[in-house]
Design an enzyme around this catalytic site. Structure first.
Site, PDB file in Angstrom:
ATOM      1  N   ASP A 139      -3.782 -18.057  32.608  1.00 13.92           N
ATOM      2  CA  ASP A 139      -3.094 -16.770  32.534  1.00 13.92           C
ATOM      3  C   ASP A 139      -2.428 -16.391  33.846  1.00 13.92           C
ATOM      4  OD1 ASP A 139      -2.880 -15.667  30.082  1.00 13.92           O
ATOM      5  OD2 ASP A 139      -4.246 -14.009  30.444  1.00 13.92           O
ATOM      6  N   ASP A 483     -14.469 -10.141  22.706  1.00 13.55           N
ATOM      7  CA  ASP A 483     -15.341 -11.030  21.967  1.00 13.55           C
ATOM      8  C   ASP A 483     -16.305 -10.247  21.086  1.00 13.55           C
ATOM      9  OD1 ASP A 483     -16.534  -9.955  24.157  1.00 13.55           O
ATOM     10  OD2 ASP A 483     -16.831 -11.854  25.176  1.00 13.55           O
TER      11      ASP A 483
END
Length: 769
Positions: A139, A483
């Site tokens: 990223d 998550d």
């Protein structure tokens, strides 16, 4: 396929844990808490002071939290996996394909050598190489990370055959070469020693190359492979998809290795790790289309070389196979005791995670390593095996039932509505949907495609803005603990989860090496979990009332979502005894009162209960104490700031920010003190310092008053209980007491002390007013 006897062998076994004595202890503590509440309510008739009202609020909160704790731990379960049975039940070419997702975000905070070791450990696991594909999401768009992965792919050609030839157990090179081969082991041939030295020298060269590159501004950007990185701007660049290694012949050699850096633009939200995982999901759907994927952080290397076999045993080991949406294993750390003693998760995994597994509500988390004794997160960065269909296909499941006999009817348009205009992505998804609707499960058929135009179209930000990613499909957006939010939705739709903890541990990771990094990690988790609780579409309450989340599952999610809320009663209750010592009042029973025994039994009972948990896990009393004090410190520092972050977000004053935790594989310097807390100028240290200053002042004032005879501990003034509580808080925050006199990173900066002093003075004035 193997013979019939092999087919009948169980791949996994669910073993309920016996805990009758533990249940009795939990109920006893609950009864003491309820008795204390009863005493508090009865005392309000004669004392309705603000102190007593706050005490009632805090004690009611602690009782509520303990009820949630009893719910979680009431019916624990252990899953035992049998990889040998898997290999007997399936031929090698019948094993399902796995896409491995590794995420990294910052090459400075997450050095490339850490990512390289994680990738190498995953490429070398015991699993057919032609069934594996490893996707690395960078990223940060860092040429350093890309360069390091190129070097790692070359080293893998030597490392993977070496591991398989000599059955190496730990396949992260830095860990394997951290000690000399055990000369006492049988079979240590001259060939092995020669190969060992050669491979170690090659790894040292690789490590040195990567570290030398890290010291410079940029690696040598030469050749066509580095064109995209020549003028790259962090946070503003095109998508980059690079195939670093391709298993061209489809044989068992080295798995596919793909580098992905998604497109980023300043005006488009990127949704942190959830956005990166959704990009990897789309890219893998175009290239390898595996039915399962494994999600691993860049610092969590595979410590158990059979970890994928263990995970597949759970995903394929149920009668209703598709009912298991994901399986996860606890997150543990290497070098914990030498680095920071409070980062110990084994006790948490043993009791909390097994309890949650018994309710079938395992939290899907990345776990970012949560450092310290997180009440629940094996979660933050726990490693997970997830069905791709659970993230993508399952959200189309109602349509599959509707079009069971005519799957083509309208399916294309429905899929296009959610996943966008990428024809290849739609074709890939339709292919899987049709197979599922026809009852066919084809795990082992896979193709490897390199159409970069299609990949780029599915990676860029505008693609997501007009599609259902992050809302209807994929990892959900809206929380820094994406998550947990995603796992919550999967379970709200009726899927189950499993938890497994093989020996040796499946994954080991880097724990933050000091106080600031540790607390920042906790703050991020606390913030994200509270965001989940207040999510208007996917909160546990919504999942229970409108979807298929069970009530006990809801309570489990609430238990871990209220970390940040815990900070308010923790701080208030820590301040109450000092307030009483300063003002000469009391909020706890005196020694002469019968209820004093109640409070003493509760205090001793809880500490003995938690100490016994550590003893059962083979831990020392010192490890228990380190975790006890860190729970208190974390609650009024990191959790408090996480709470404030969410409050400001809900009020529209600011947005929450994802902060990457610094990771480091090296041990602490020789002159460092392993158990010593470190500080910096972070505002998170202000509340802890303020609390210490207040306690010192309060104890001093009370001792002077008692010495003067104006009021004693058994008169109408504050009693022994308040003095004990204030002293206990001071001992718990002893790292801050030492920090007031420490130097360098072991000392609290004067800027923090001054701000804390101002708050302490304001509190003291408020008590007297």
């Amino acid at each position: 396929m193997a013979d019939k006897a092999s087919v009948s062998l169980p791949l996994q076994e669910r073993i309920p844990a016996k805990n009758k004595l533990k249940r009795l202890s939990e109920l006893l503590i609950l009864s003491l808490l309820l008795s204390l509440l009863s005493y508090r309510l009865s005392s309000l008739s004669s004392n309705r002071s603000l102190v007593c009202l706050l005490a009632l609020f805090c004690e009611a909160w602690f009782t509520f939290v303990w009820l949630l704790n009893v719910n979680v731990k009431w019916s624990p379960a252990i899953y035992k996996t049998n990889p040998d049975h898997l290999l007997n039940k399936f031929n090698i070419d019948e094993l399902p394909a796995i896409d491995i997702f590794v995420t990294t975000a910052d090459s400075e905070l997450e050095p490339p050598i850490i990512t390289v070791n994680t990738v190498l450990s995953l490429l070398a696991v015991d699993y057919p190489a032609n069934r594996l594909a490893c996707y690395v999401s960078d990223d940060g768009g860092s040429p350093k990370t890309y360069f390091s992965l190129i070097q790692a792919s070359k080293f893998a050609n030597r490392w993977i055959p070496f591991c398989r030839k000599y059955n190496v157990k730990v396949r992260a090179p830095f860990m394997y070469f951290s000690q000399e081969p055990d000369q006492s082991l049988n079979g240590l041939s001259l060939d092995f020693l020669r190969d060992w030295k050669e491979i170690k020298n090659e790894y040292e060269e690789l490590r040195q190359t990567i570290e030398d590159m890290g010291k410079s501004h940029l690696p040598p950007l030469q050749g066509d492979d580095f064109v995209e990185f020549s003028n790259i701007e962090r946070g503003n660049h095109q998508s980059i998809v690079k195939v670093l290694w391709e298993n061209k012949d489809g044989k068992d050699g080295i798995p596919h290795l793909i580098y992905v850096s998604r497109e980023k633009r300043p005006k488009h939200p990127h949704h942190f790790k959830a956005g990166a995982l959704n990009v990897l999901t789309r890219v893998s759907a175009l290239m390898t289309i595996a039915p399962f994927f494994l999600n691993v952080d860049c610092d969590m290397f595979a410590n158990n070389h059979q970890v994928i076999l263990h995970g597949i045993c759970l995903l394929l080991g149920f009668d209703e196979e598709r009912s298991c949406g994901y399986a996860q294993t606890p997150q543990m750390f290497y070098g914990v005791l030498r680095m920071i003693p409070w980062n110990q998760l084994e006790v948490f995994q043993k009791f909390m995670a097994e309890g949650i597994a018994g309710i079938q509500v395992l939290i899907m988390e990345e776990v970012d390593p949560f450092t310290g004794e997180k009440l629940f997160m094996s979660l933050r960065r726990n490693k997970k095996f997830v069905r791709n269909e659970a993230l993508i296909i399952f959200f189309f499941f109602p349509y599959i039932l509707f079009f069971k006999h005519n799957v083509q009817l309208g399916l294309f348009q429905r899929v296009k509505k959610y996943i966008g205009n990428s024809n290849e992505l739609i074709g890939s998804t339709n292919e899987i949907i049709k197979k599922r609707s026809q009852g066919r499960i084809s795990f082992h058929q896979r193709t490897f495609k390199q159409d970069r135009n299609s990949q780029a179209s599915s990676v860029n930000p505008p693609f997501e803005l007009i599609q259902g990613w992050g809302k209807e499909i994929g990892c959900l957006y809206g929380s820094m603990t994406e998550d947990v939010l995603t796992g919550l939705r999967i379970q709200s739709m009726g899927w189950k989860s499993t938890f497994f903890n093989p020996s040796p541990p499946a994954f080991l990771g880097c724990a933050p090496t000091g106080g600031p990094a540790s607390l920042m990690q906790y703050k991020r988790w606390a913030t994200g979990l509270l965001e989940v609780l207040f999510d208007k579409d996917h909160s546990p309450v919504v999942g229970t009332l409108t979807k298929q989340l069970h009530f006990r599952q809801c309570l489990c999610y609430i238990k871990i979502s209220i970390w940040a809320l815990q900070s308010v009663p923790e701080l208030l209750y820590s301040l109450l005894p000092s307030c009483c010592l300063i003002t000469g009042t009391s909020f706890l029973p005196k020694v002469s009162e019968g209820q004093f025994l109640l409070a003493a039994m509760l205090f001793a009972g809880y500490n003995l209960y938690s100490l016994e948990e550590y003893k059962q896990c083979g831990k020392s009393w010192r490890e228990w104490w380190n975790n006890q004090r860190m729970q208190r410190i974390t609650a009024i520092t990191a959790f408090l700031f996480g709470f404030l972050s969410v409050v400001f977000k809900l009020l529209g004053l600011s947005e929450t920010i994802f902060e990457v935790t610094r990771k480091d594989q090296v041990h602490m310097p020789a002159h460092a003190e392993p158990g010593r807390f470190t500080f910096d100028g972070s505002p998170m240290f202000i509340t802890g310092t303020m609390l210490v200053l207040v306690q010192i002042t309060a104890i001093g004032v009370a001792l002077v008053s008692w010495a003067g005879g104006a009021v004693g501990p058994e008169t109408n003034g504050p009693g022994v209980a308040e003095m004990v509580c204030s002293g206990w808080v001071l001992i718990t925050f002893w790292p801050f007491v030492r920090g007031l006199f420490g130097k360098g990173s072991y000392g609290i900066p004067w800027s923090v002390v001054i701000k804390a002093g101002v708050l302490a003075v304001l509190f003291l004035q408020l008590c007297k007013s």
